[in-house]
Motif scaffolding. Structure first.
Motif, short mmCIF file in Angstrom:
data_model
loop_
_atom_site.label_atom_id
_atom_site.label_comp_id
_atom_site.label_asym_id
_atom_site.label_seq_id
_atom_site.Cartn_x
_atom_site.Cartn_y
_atom_site.Cartn_z
N MET A 1 16.81 26.45 -14.59
CA MET A 1 16.61 25.94 -16.08
C MET A 1 16.90 24.58 -16.45
N MET A 2 17.39 23.87 -15.36
CA MET A 2 17.74 22.15 -15.60
C MET A 2 17.75 21.65 -13.95
N ALA A 3 16.87 20.55 -13.82
CA ALA A 3 16.92 20.09 -12.57
C ALA A 3 17.09 18.46 -13.03
N VAL A 4 18.14 17.79 -12.39
CA VAL A 4 18.52 16.57 -12.53
C VAL A 4 18.65 15.82 -11.08
N TRP A 5 17.69 14.66 -11.29
CA TRP A 5 17.83 13.82 -9.90
C TRP A 5 18.55 12.66 -10.19
N PHE B 1 16.83 11.45 -13.70
CA PHE B 1 15.67 11.94 -14.34
C PHE B 1 15.60 13.19 -14.47
N ASN B 2 15.81 13.85 -15.70
CA ASN B 2 15.94 15.21 -15.99
C ASN B 2 14.59 15.97 -16.21
N VAL B 3 14.54 17.27 -16.15
CA VAL B 3 13.59 18.08 -16.30
C VAL B 3 14.03 19.28 -16.58
N THR B 4 13.77 19.75 -17.87
CA THR B 4 14.33 21.20 -18.58
C THR B 4 13.14 22.20 -17.86
N SER B 5 13.62 23.22 -17.46
CA SER B 5 12.91 24.32 -16.84
C SER B 5 11.49 23.83 -16.01
N PRO B 6 12.15 23.17 -14.82
CA PRO B 6 10.97 22.73 -13.91
C PRO B 6 10.06 23.73 -13.16
N LEU B 7 9.02 23.24 -12.89
CA LEU B 7 8.06 24.21 -12.10
C LEU B 7 8.79 24.38 -10.86
N SER C 1 0.77 -1.20 -0.03
CA SER C 1 0.12 0.00 -0.03
C SER C 1 0.92 1.15 -0.08
N PHE C 2 0.11 2.32 -0.14
CA PHE C 2 1.11 3.51 -0.30
C PHE C 2 1.77 3.99 1.16
N ALA C 3 1.26 3.18 2.42
CA ALA C 3 2.20 3.23 3.60
C ALA C 3 3.44 2.35 3.55
N SER C 4 3.57 1.73 2.46
CA SER C 4 5.00 0.73 2.39
C SER C 4 6.06 1.92 1.37
N VAL C 5 5.62 3.00 0.88
CA VAL C 5 6.29 3.53 0.17
C VAL C 5 7.24 4.46 0.85
N GLU C 6 8.61 4.73 0.22
CA GLU C 6 9.37 5.77 1.01
C GLU C 6 9.31 7.05 0.12
N LEU C 7 8.87 8.00 0.72
CA LEU C 7 8.65 9.41 0.20
C LEU C 7 9.74 10.40 0.55
N PHE C 8 10.17 10.94 -0.41
CA PHE C 8 11.27 12.14 -0.50
C PHE C 8 10.79 13.34 -0.93
N HIS C 9 10.98 14.67 -0.32
CA HIS C 9 10.67 15.77 -0.66
C HIS C 9 11.59 16.81 -0.76
N PHE C 10 11.70 17.60 -1.99
CA PHE C 10 12.48 18.22 -2.40
C PHE C 10 11.99 19.73 -2.76
N ASN C 11 12.76 20.60 -2.82
CA ASN C 11 12.25 22.14 -3.31
C ASN C 11 13.01 22.66 -4.35
N VAL C 12 12.46 22.84 -5.51
CA VAL C 12 13.34 23.35 -6.55
C VAL C 12 13.15 24.80 -6.52
N PRO C 13 14.36 25.58 -6.77
CA PRO C 13 14.13 27.19 -6.61
C PRO C 13 13.78 27.76 -7.82
N GLU C 14 13.22 28.98 -7.87
CA GLU C 14 12.85 29.76 -8.88
C GLU C 14 13.81 29.92 -9.96
N ASP C 15 13.76 30.29 -11.36
CA ASP C 15 14.37 30.47 -12.32
C ASP C 15 15.48 29.42 -12.57
#
Length: 544
Positions: A65-69, A135-141, A49-63
């Motif tokens: 251009m590229m985020a790489v996990w 996992f790459n995100v160009t111009s992430p929210l 169930s979702f209770a067995s999932v490991e959840l991680f929290h990050f904060n992406v700054p404004e401006d």
């Protein structure tokens, strides 16, 4: 941990910056900041169930251009490397704004439940005891991003503990972001002269859009390659809310339009809008004048009797200006702020900066009626309507309500919305009350058209009640935080479609609230409150 990186002559930019360097250098002297974030490795569990999932929290700054996990997984057995442990794939989900809603077992959610979308990647093993992925995100929210990771469901095999050391699978995500420093800021109503030199590909700007704006129009005029306005404009104009434009953002080829105007209807409120002017390849500089005009509806312009507070309009109501000033008044009283240092130099002519006051729009913005927040317990919050819970929906305008979800705090539960139409108030009319629940800005339903709950850049959740079905419900697990807007509009069915009703005011019972879980997880489930670092969320699991 951060560092400044400034590409100089003869120096190639870092590999991670290569994608953004050629597109976002606005004035020939780019400045990037590299931020690095990591989390402590955690043991993964098989999904039950979702209770067995490991959840991680990050904060992406404004401006950004590229985020790489970087996704690092390794095996352990008895305190050493688990080379002999079987390979078990790791699934990682990504979502911006709230935790991802996942369903690996392909079970069924209750009716009237909407499932927000998320991204997923599967990590396979490339080495005996270690594997990595990206996992790459160009111009992430910007803002909150959540990762959820788990192992496949157990195969149901029975093993005796103590005969061998248990295999453990540890997962550690890392985030690297690249931010552009010094993006030029535009101000609504002001037009400035700009230039993209021949050695640059594009220029990036941003403008802040406050509440109660119904339209944003980016204008590019007096464009030429020889400092003359009679040539075609060899640029593409792009716009996007909250983050720099990407390949599928709203765009307009300015070679085909003079003046070049890109319009964003029903824009996101209280957000930065990013504007990219991207030139076509040529051997000359590009000159232009750029500005942003907004349509301001913070002034109602309603007649005095229609704007008078009354219980039938479920007052109080607000147009969002705390001190009573509209956007146009605020801009007229303020002087032009200093431009960013990396903006192109302005021409010295007297008309290099001009100002046009925002226009008013009385058709799209009605008073936003606030709700009262009553916290009962963790993820147990009721939102009460003033002079409610029965609310009146007049025939000639929409009734709009604002529901504020607290940042981070409220995204770990379930947002519930219920509507019930009072049939005794219809006077025999074939009336339907349409509702649109949307995050960030209200989507106003218009008559003489098919009722929709979407715009060019946003889509909300559609609700409706009528004579044959006078009750509707909506559940949103793990909702995005911020302001949600519920717009209600009463329309009557005719042979020509839906039209505004005459002399019929519908009455609707509205109930909006947060709960930890959906239906308290049913007969055979239990709702658990879970914590990952400082983030609290709820999830269902089966009873033992």
């Amino acid at each position: 941990m951060w560092q400044l990186e400034r590409p100089g002559p003869g120096c190639s930019p870092p590999r991670l910056l290569l994608l953004v360097y050629s597109f976002f250098c606005a004035a020939g002297d780019c400045l990037f900041v590299t931020d690095y974030f990591t989390r402590t490795p955690r043991k993964l569990n098989a999904f039950n169930s979702f209770a067995s999932v490991e959840l991680f929290h990050f904060n992406v700054p404004e401006d950004t251009m590229m985020a790489v996990w970087n996704l690092i997984t390794f095996k352990e057995q008895g305190g050493t490397f688990g080379d002999s442990c079987p390979n078990r794939n790791v699934t990682v989900y990504f979502r911006s704004g709230a935790p991802p809603v996942i369903n690996p077992l392909h079970t069924h959610f209750p009716r009237d439940t909407v499932i927000p979308g998320s991204f997923a990647v599967t990590l396979t093993w490339t080495l005996p005891n270690r594997t990595t992925g990206a996992f790459n995100v160009t111009s992430p929210l910007p803002g909150d991003w959540f990762l959820a990771a788990h192992l496949p469901k157990d195969e149901g095999k029975i093993s005796v503990k103590g005969l061998s050391e248990e295999c453990q699978y540890l997962f550690q995500p890392q985030l690297i972001v690249q931010k552009l420093i010094g993006i030029s800021v535009l101000y609504p109503g002001y037009f400035i002269d700009q230039m993209i030199p021949v050695h640059n590909r594009s220029a990036l700007y941003k403008v802040f859009i406050p509440n109660y704006i119904s339209k944003v129009k980016v204008q590019l005029v007096n464009c030429s390659t020889k400092n003359k306005s009679n040539d075609t404009c060899p640029v593409v104009l792009k716009i996007r809310a909250r983050a720099p434009p990407v390949h599928n953002s709203s765009a307009l080829d300015c070679r085909e339009w003079n003046p070049c105007e890109l319009v964003a209807l029903v824009p996101a409120w209280e957000q930065w809008y990013y504007i990219l002017v991207e030139r076509y390849l040529s051997n000359s500089d590009v000159y232009f004048r750029i500005g942003v005009q907004v349509t301001d509806c913070s002034k109602s312009h309603l007649s005095k009797d229609r704007a008078q507070p009354s219980s039938s309009m479920n007052m109080p109501q607000s147009f969002g200006t705390a001190m009573g000033f509209s956007l146009s008044e605020t801009l007229l009283m303020a002087s032009l702020p200093g431009l960013s240092q990396n903006a192109s130099p302005l021409h010295t002519s007297e008309d290099s900066i001009i100002y046009l006051a925002p226009t008013a729009d009385t058709n799209k913005c009605w008073p936003i009626r606030p709700t009262l927040r009553n916290e009962l317990d963790t993820f147990s919050v009721h939102f009460y309507v003033f002079f409610g819970p029965n609310i009146s929906v007049p025939p000639d305008r929409a009734a709009v309500f604002a529901i504020n979800l607290m940042p981070v705090l409220d995204s770990g539960g379930v947002l519930n919305m219920e509507l019930k139409l009072n049939l005794s108030t219809l006077k025999g009319a074939n009336l339907t009350v349409f509702g649109c629940l949307n995050h960030g800005m209200p989507l106003f339903l218009r008559e003489n058209s098919s009722p929709k709950c979407e715009s060019e850049s946003a889509a909300g959740f559609f609700l409706s009640v009528n004579v044959s079905s006078n009750i509707t419900k909506l559940r949103i697990p793990y909702p995005q935080t911020g302001t949600w807007y519920l717009g209600l509009r009463s329309l009557c069915a005719t042979e020509h479609g839906f039209e505004a009703c005459t002399n019929v005011t519908a009455e609707v019972y509205m109930r909006s609230y947060l709960t930890p879980c959906i239906n308290d997880c049913g007969t055979y489930g239990q709702c658990k409150l879970l914590r990952t670092n400082n983030y609290l969320y709820a999830a269902c699991e089966c009873k033992a």
